[in-house]
Design a protein around this motif. Structure first.
Motif, PDB file in Angstrom:
ATOM      1  N   TRP A  49       0.832  -1.211   0.000  1.00 41.99           N
ATOM      2  CA  TRP A  49       0.000   0.000   0.000  1.00 41.99           C
ATOM      3  C   TRP A  49       0.864   1.257   0.000  1.00 41.99           C
ATOM      4  CZ3 TRP A  49      -5.176  -0.213  -0.464  1.00 41.99           C
ATOM      5  CH2 TRP A  49      -5.863  -1.346  -0.018  1.00 41.99           C
ATOM      6  N   ARG A  50       0.360   2.307  -0.604  1.00 41.76           N
ATOM      7  CA  ARG A  50       1.001   3.611  -0.429  1.00 41.76           C
ATOM      8  C   ARG A  50       0.883   3.964   1.053  1.00 41.76           C
ATOM      9  NH1 ARG A  50      -0.652   9.180  -3.430  1.00 41.76           N
ATOM     10  NH2 ARG A  50      -2.465   8.919  -2.113  1.00 41.76           N
ATOM     11  N   GLY A  51       1.984   4.404   1.642  1.00 43.82           N
ATOM     12  CA  GLY A  51       2.030   4.625   3.084  1.00 43.82           C
ATOM     13  C   GLY A  51       2.649   3.450   3.828  1.00 43.82           C
ATOM     14  N   GLY A  52       2.940   2.377   3.105  1.00 45.82           N
ATOM     15  CA  GLY A  52       3.587   1.204   3.692  1.00 45.82           C
ATOM     16  C   GLY A  52       5.098   1.298   3.596  1.00 45.82           C
ATOM     17  N   GLY A  89      11.086   6.218  -8.277  1.00 45.75           N
ATOM     18  CA  GLY A  89      11.151   7.542  -7.670  1.00 45.75           C
ATOM     19  C   GLY A  89      11.096   7.507  -6.153  1.00 45.75           C
ATOM     20  N   LEU A  90      11.677   6.469  -5.568  1.00 44.56           N
ATOM     21  CA  LEU A  90      11.700   6.311  -4.115  1.00 44.56           C
ATOM     22  C   LEU A  90      13.117   6.486  -3.590  1.00 44.56           C
ATOM     23  CD1 LEU A  90       9.427   3.126  -3.994  1.00 44.56           C
ATOM     24  CD2 LEU A  90       8.747   5.459  -3.400  1.00 44.56           C
ATOM     25  N   LYS A  91      13.259   6.504  -2.275  1.00 46.82           N
ATOM     26  CA  LYS A  91      14.576   6.594  -1.641  1.00 46.82           C
ATOM     27  C   LYS A  91      14.673   5.503  -0.584  1.00 46.82           C
ATOM     28  CE  LYS A  91      14.949  11.624  -2.092  1.00 46.82           C
ATOM     29  NZ  LYS A  91      15.865  11.685  -3.179  1.00 46.82           N
ATOM     30  N   TRP A  92      15.881   5.048  -0.335  1.00 50.20           N
ATOM     31  CA  TRP A  92      16.098   4.080   0.736  1.00 50.20           C
ATOM     32  C   TRP A  92      17.179   4.607   1.664  1.00 50.20           C
ATOM     33  CZ3 TRP A  92      20.628   1.430   1.858  1.00 50.20           C
ATOM     34  CH2 TRP A  92      21.624   1.437   0.876  1.00 50.20           C
ATOM     35  N   LYS A  93      17.172   4.074   2.893  1.00 52.46           N
ATOM     36  CA  LYS A  93      18.207   4.448   3.867  1.00 52.46           C
ATOM     37  C   LYS A  93      18.414   3.273   4.810  1.00 52.46           C
ATOM     38  CE  LYS A  93      14.981   6.409   7.216  1.00 52.46           C
ATOM     39  NZ  LYS A  93      14.583   7.553   8.000  1.00 52.46           N
ATOM     40  N   TYR A  94      19.567   3.266   5.448  1.00 61.61           N
ATOM     41  CA  TYR A  94      19.811   2.262   6.479  1.00 61.61           C
ATOM     42  C   TYR A  94      19.099   2.681   7.752  1.00 61.61           C
ATOM     43  CZ  TYR A  94      23.325  -0.377   3.917  1.00 61.61           C
ATOM     44  OH  TYR A  94      23.962  -1.174   3.018  1.00 61.61           O
ATOM     45  N   CYS A  95      18.474   1.698   8.409  1.00 55.68           N
ATOM     46  CA  CYS A  95      17.792   2.003   9.669  1.00 55.68           C
ATOM     47  C   CYS A  95      18.302   1.137  10.802  1.00 55.68           C
ATOM     48  CB  CYS A  95      16.288   1.850   9.524  1.00 55.68           C
ATOM     49  SG  CYS A  95      15.764   0.185   9.121  1.00 55.68           S
ATOM     50  N   ALA A  96      19.300   0.307  10.559  1.00 55.75           N
ATOM     51  CA  ALA A  96      19.895  -0.492  11.634  1.00 55.75           C
ATOM     52  C   ALA A  96      21.365  -0.681  11.323  1.00 55.75           C
ATOM     53  CB  ALA A  96      19.206  -1.841  11.763  1.00 55.75           C
ATOM     54  N   ALA A 151      17.706  -1.983   5.445  1.00 59.19           N
ATOM     55  CA  ALA A 151      17.346  -0.801   4.671  1.00 59.19           C
ATOM     56  C   ALA A 151      15.840  -0.642   4.696  1.00 59.19           C
ATOM     57  CB  ALA A 151      17.825  -0.943   3.239  1.00 59.19           C
ATOM     58  N   VAL A 152      15.379   0.598   4.711  1.00 54.99           N
ATOM     59  CA  VAL A 152      13.943   0.866   4.667  1.00 54.99           C
ATOM     60  C   VAL A 152      13.643   1.727   3.448  1.00 54.99           C
ATOM     61  CG1 VAL A 152      14.098   2.905   6.173  1.00 54.99           C
ATOM     62  CG2 VAL A 152      11.934   1.717   5.938  1.00 54.99           C
ATOM     63  N   ILE A 153      12.550   1.362   2.776  1.00 54.11           N
ATOM     64  CA  ILE A 153      12.017   2.150   1.668  1.00 54.11           C
ATOM     65  C   ILE A 153      10.592   2.526   2.066  1.00 54.11           C
ATOM     66  CG2 ILE A 153      11.383   2.189  -0.770  1.00 54.11           C
ATOM     67  CD1 ILE A 153      13.412  -0.175  -1.145  1.00 54.11           C
ATOM     68  N   GLU A 154      10.355   3.792   2.287  1.00 52.55           N
ATOM     69  CA  GLU A 154       9.004   4.239   2.610  1.00 52.55           C
ATOM     70  C   GLU A 154       8.253   4.462   1.308  1.00 52.55           C
ATOM     71  OE1 GLU A 154       9.400   7.486   5.357  1.00 52.55           O
ATOM     72  OE2 GLU A 154      10.115   6.146   6.943  1.00 52.55           O
ATOM     73  N   VAL A 155       7.167   3.750   1.140  1.00 59.97           N
ATOM     74  CA  VAL A 155       6.432   3.735  -0.123  1.00 59.97           C
ATOM     75  C   VAL A 155       5.422   4.875  -0.107  1.00 59.97           C
ATOM     76  CG1 VAL A 155       4.967   2.365  -1.637  1.00 59.97           C
ATOM     77  CG2 VAL A 155       6.775   1.244  -0.296  1.00 59.97           C
TER      78      VAL A 155
END
Length: 197
Positions: free
Chosen positions: A143-146, A174-181, A188-192
């Motif tokens: 889902w968008r927001g997931g 067109g998304l971004k990812w980052k390390y979260c741990a 890595a987390v990708i906020e959709v």
């Protein structure tokens, strides 16, 4: 299709990393029997996963493994009256101890999937081409927001650099990812924030 909204939750656990604090709502007793294997690393790992899964209802886990992430996701889904599916090619011992979870024993690329989820957790085969195919197959059901979580970005047993896979996927959508741990997990987390696919 509509977007999912994250309801507020009470927060019980706080951990700190270079980007600030991560807070997580951990249900009492949710991880009973799980922390005994790797207590310190497991608690950090569990708090990171719980932070990103809080308020999320439906969760798809690729890679049941040692059941630590499964236990976290089951606890978070119970709070939301949600569902967890966990796919692993192996028959994982003691998986029936972690409920409610629908376990699917199969290669993730062979599973027929058509269920929208709030969290996609990718921690199965760590080969770049396999992960690339998993993202192509399952990300459209988020889902968008997931969120999409990718574990073991630099896996010690299989030194494949999955950063390039995350870069390709995010560039395409067109998304971004980052390390979260931090290591050893390197999640890595990708906020959709848009529909994929």
């Amino acid at each position: 299709m509509t977007d999912r909204l994250r309801p507020a939750t009470t927060l019980h656990v706080t951990i700190h990393n270079m980007e600030g604090s991560l807070t997580a709502d951990l249900e009492p007793g949710a991880f009973e029997g799980v922390f005994r294997y790797h207590p310190m690393a497991t608690q950090l790992y569990a708090a990171v996963l719980a932070h990103y899964a809080r308020g999320m209802k439906d969760i798809l886990e690729i890679g049941t493994g040692d059941l630590i992430s499964t236990a976290v996701f089951a606890a978070m889904a119970r709070m939301m009256h949600g569902r967890v599916w966990s796919i692993d090619i192996l028959d994982i011992p003691h998986k029936e101890d972690i409920q409610p979870v629908t376990y699917i024993q199969a290669n993730s690329l062979d599973v027929e999937w058509s269920q929208m989820v709030d969290v996609l957790y990718v921690d199965g085969c760590h080969e770049a081409d396999h992960v690339r195919k998993e993202l192509a197959k399952y990300a459209k059901w988020v889902w968008r927001g997931g969120v999409i979580l990718m574990d073991d970005m630099r896996h010690l047993e299989s030194p494949t650099d999955l950063e390039a896979v995350a870069d390709e996927f995010c560039d395409k959508w067109g998304l971004k990812w980052k390390y979260c741990a931090p290591p050893p997990n390197k999640i890595a987390v990708i906020e959709v924030d848009r529909r994929i696919g």
